[in-house]
Scaffold this active site. Structure first.
Site, PDB file in Angstrom:
ATOM      1  N   ASP A 440       0.834  -1.196   0.000  1.00 43.25           N
ATOM      2  CA  ASP A 440       0.000   0.000   0.000  1.00 43.25           C
ATOM      3  C   ASP A 440       0.873   1.252   0.000  1.00 43.25           C
ATOM      4  OD1 ASP A 440      -2.694   1.308   0.473  1.00 43.25           O
ATOM      5  OD2 ASP A 440      -1.643   1.956   2.284  1.00 43.25           O
ATOM      6  N   GLU A 477       1.880  -0.365  -5.036  1.00 44.42           N
ATOM      7  CA  GLU A 477       0.975   0.715  -5.384  1.00 44.42           C
ATOM      8  C   GLU A 477       1.870   1.941  -5.533  1.00 44.42           C
ATOM      9  OE1 GLU A 477      -3.241   2.622  -3.850  1.00 44.42           O
ATOM     10  OE2 GLU A 477      -1.697   2.185  -2.355  1.00 44.42           O
TER      11      GLU A 477
END
Length: 834
Positions: A440, A477
């Protein structure tokens, strides 16, 4: 933060009461190292939620010499000194000694348990143990033992440690009190009144049931389990090791997958790891071979309820607020089973998924923790252990930097923090057999301690090169909330894949019907070579997605016309409708997106629920809803099984059965024919191309029409003794919209419906391809142009623009071009058959 009353026992024989506001200038009394040599037993009670407990506290000072023995530690030889104490309420005799510095966390040593914790700036550390009491199951009433660690005898370098003999091998709760410099202007956040979690803990005990605010205690404690036998993975168990070229990823939330009563599961199993096991047949029927789980690290779903605020009615159901990086979410255990059960059940879930041939990828959050910001500080672990080490600080004012959007940013490339992250990742691979990780806001991991981007981030390199992690899929990401956007530029060492945000945007814009997007659309479905054809990177390093958890569902994308936080949505009405024509349009558009995703070179990822048309009623950021907004609706799946679901499932299986759609090299000029003569026309919204199967002749023709009128597409003649078979036409009703075996087609033209009705034609002929193509990107194909170039290579240069324009004027077809974002029309696919 509201003020709270804190009653704390001093290290002397008396007790004092101090009222303090967390985050204010008023601090609790510092730990007295001189008084640490005395033993005190006193009664006290802590304010709820502050990491305290009620009952008796037995505090033991620094280790005094009773007997001496030599003990080896990693840092060299150390003389361990023992002292014995007796707990009258438990009839438990404990011996404690200096212990050793490694490994960090709690570990078994000869004759006892060793506790070790890192803190560079601490001046005093106390190990706090909550021992199981006699005849009570109430954690609030158990005995507490505190060992005050001496910086001479219980510290090696920056690691504090103690060994305790006589403790049970399970059922003990523990934590640390840590004190140190009080200057916030120097970056310190020490508060000795709070019991902190061990960063290297493997189990955390807190509330047992998800989202139950009334359950006590609210403050988690660390625990351990050395009694249980090793998990039995089974004699015939194998890790799937799915090739990256073959992955079809299903992004899902463990709890939301079965939390709804429509799952038909017992209430004790709903929303648990075991619940997910029960639904593995659904995943197999859908055809995916990897699940990407939203965070399963321990998190506090009730964090919004700490103090009155606009979000205090919410429950954090996504889990992007990590408490500990080694611990599975305990409230995903069935029947409130607790941390030990959660660990076993997570392993059971992984085992059963692996036995079904499905890999497990974890969405991991190493960019921040649950400890919030300096305006509303919250302390559970890292902040109180060593804030200056674990978090990035503004060098001008020593306040927390915020590149995560959540108030703090983990100092990932600090050597200590980097090793913590690496140890955590290895733990999940070795202990839980995890197959990969999606990181993330991974651009945070590319920043130095001062927040500046690094050209070669040490952590990113170490993850790529680590021996234990070598078999794992690693997906970034590639952006963060500080504006570091690294799509196509993420430092990768030829291993890191990326969430391709440009793919998402470009596919949406083309299907939406925006002008000038055809070229970009072509580039995205052919593997995004403009972004990823660098060094030894492959098409599968582009994780293609149209929808992810943080945004609209696929159904909402096509059914809500308002732009919410930039989600490129579109439709003719806003929200829910009973109009059958509009509903049919919504269904066709979702199919159009799904076809585009499944025929694209790269790694496709879809969102849980899109296979039946899940709606969040327009909510594009539903992290705080533990309701039907996020929960999988199994009843709706059954209602749409023969239509919507069947199409999604068959399209996934079509991809899996055709290797030409999942090559391990970028397309070259012999791999694809673009049936185009108007690339320079910004108003052109029709794209048709043939992907060639050189091994078996099973070519696939695809056409996409985003115009608001029909297009009569000229179908290229098939080879001798072959014919086309229509496999997909999204303008047709189920079951004719997809026919896996194909419907024979012998005409020279095919009418492609207008974009608002259907988007894709997919036809193929011949046998399915088994081999792999040669290297090289799509170049010029047809006409007399001989120059081979990708769209990315052509874009951005005058020479490329002129070459592109001149070639298209000569009637040449372009094998590879760059395409914009957000447009689509009907889809048709033809296969060549014998």
């Amino acid at each position: 933060m509201d003020s709270v009353g804190i009653n704390r026992a001093s290290l002397g024989s008396g007790a004092t009461a101090v009222s303090a506001r967390r985050g204010s200038a008023l601090r609790p009394d510092r730990l007295s190292v001189e008084a640490a040599n005395r033993v005190a037993t006193s009664s006290f009670r802590y304010a709820p939620g502050r990491g305290g407990c009620s009952g008796k506290v037995h505090r033991f000072g620094s280790v005094r010499s009773i007997t001496a023995r030599a003990q080896s530690v990693n840092a060299g030889r150390n003389i361990a000194e023992e002292r014995e104490c007796t707990m009258p309420d438990t009839e438990m005799s404990l011996k404690y000694s200096s212990g050793k510095a490694f490994p960090l966390g709690v570990s078994q040593v000869e004759g006892g348990l060793n506790f070790a914790i890192f803190s560079q700036h601490a001046s005093a550390v106390i190990l706090c143990l909550k021992l199981p009491g006699r005849g009570t199951q109430d954690e609030e009433d158990v005995d507490v033992v505190e060992f005050v660690l001496d910086h001479q005898r219980n510290k090696t370098g920056d690691i504090w440690h103690v060994s305790v003999e006589g403790l049970p091998a399970s059922g003990v709760l523990y934590g640390y009190r840590v004190d140190g410099p009080q200057g916030w202007d120097q970056g310190h956040r020490f508060d000795s009144s709070t019991i902190l979690l061990d960063p290297y803990a493997k189990l955390v005990s807190g509330r047992k049931y998800f989202g139950v605010a009334e359950e006590k205690p609210s403050q988690p404690f660390v625990t351990y389990d050395f009694d249980s036998s090793p998990f039995d993975w089974g004699n015939n168990y194998q890790i799937p090791n799915v090739p990256e070229t073959d992955l079809v990823i299903y992004e899902m939330n463990v709890r939301a997958f079965t939390a709804d009563e429509s799952s038909g599961l017992d209430s004790d199993v709903c929303g648990s790891y075991l619940g997910a096991i029960d639904k593995i047949p659904h995943l197999l029927e859908l055809g995916v071979n990897a699940v990407e789980l939203l965070p399963v690290f321990e998190f506090d779903e009730l964090e919004f309820k700490r103090y009155p605020n606009p979000r205090d009615h919410m429950v954090n159901t996504w889990g992007y607020s990590t408490i500990n990086f080694f611990v599975p979410m305990s409230r995903y255990a069935s029947a409130g089973g607790g941390p030990v059960a959660a660990s076993k059940e997570l392993k059971q879930m992984v085992k059963e998924l692996h036995n079904a041939g499905i890999e497990v990828i974890l969405d991991v959050v190493y960019n921040h923790t649950n400890e919030a910001d300096d305006a509303n500080p919250y302390m559970t672990s890292f902040r109180g252990i060593d804030n200056k080490v674990y978090y990035m600080l503004d060098l001008n004012n020593s306040q927390l930097l915020n590149f995560s959007g959540c108030g703090n940013t983990l100092n990932c490339n600090h050597p200590i923090v980097m090793e913590l992250i690496l140890d955590s990742l290895r733990h999940w691979v070795v202990e839980y057999h995890i197959d990969g990780f999606r990181f993330d806001l991974a651009s945070v991991l590319c920043r130095g301690p001062d927040g500046c981007p690094l050209d070669a981030p040490p952590l990113i390199k170490e993850i790529a090169k680590d021996a234990v992690l070598s078999r794992c899929k690693i997906i970034a990401e590639p952006w963060d909330c500080g504006g570091l956007y690294l799509v196509g530029r993420f430092p990768n060492w030829d291993r890191w894949a990326e969430w391709n945000g440009q793919y998402r945007d470009d596919i949406r814009r083309f299907i939406k019907g925006e002008p000038g997007m055809k070229g970009v659309f072509a580039t995205r479905v052919s593997g995004s070579a403009d972004l990823y054809k660098v060094n030894k990177r492959k098409p599968h390093h582009s994780v293609n997605f149209v929808i992810a958890h943080d945004g609209f569902t696929l159904y909402d994308l096509v059914s809500y016309n308002s732009k919410v936080t930039g989600n490129l949505c579109f439709c003719f009405v806003t929200g829910e409708t009973n109009d059958l024509n509009v509903l049919s349009l919504f269904s066709r558009q979702t199919k159009n997106f799904h076809v585009a995703l499944m025929i694209s070179q790269g790694t496709p990822m879809m969102l849980m629920g899109d296979e039946y048309g899940h709606t969040r009623y327009g909510n594009n950021n539903s992290y705080g809803h533990d309701t039907c907004i996020n929960h999988f609706q199994w009843g709706q799946l059954e209602e749409r099984r023969d239509g919507h679901f069947r199409f999604f499932s068959e399209m996934i299986k079509f991809r899996q059965s055709n290797p030409v759609l999942r090559r391990d090299r970028f397309l070259n000029k012999n791999d694809v024919t673009w049936h185009e003569d108007c690339w320079e026309n910004q108003e052109s919204k029709f794209l048709a191309f043939t992907v060639h199967d050189h091994n078996y002749g099973g070519d696939i023709y695809l056409a996409f029409n985003a115009h608001d009128y029909f297009v009569d597409a000229v179908i290229p003649p098939p080879p001798h003794h072959k014919c086309w078979n229509r496999v997909v036409d999204t303008n047709l009703e189920s079951p004719h919209d997809i026919v896996p075996e194909g419907v024979p087609f012998r005409g020279s033209r095919y009418r492609i419906a207008l974009g608002s009705d259907a988007l894709h034609l997919l036809i193929r002929y011949g046998l399915r391809r088994q081999g792999l193509p040669t290297d090289g990107d799509v170049g010029w194909y047809g006409g007399k142009a001989s120059t081979c170039a990708t769209a990315g290579e052509l874009q951005g240069s005058q020479a490329g623009t002129n070459q592109f324009s001149n070639a298209t004027k000569r009637g040449a077809s372009v094998d590879k071009i760059t395409w914009p974002m957000d447009r689509a029309g009907p889809a048709v696919a033809l296969n060549q058959g014998m």
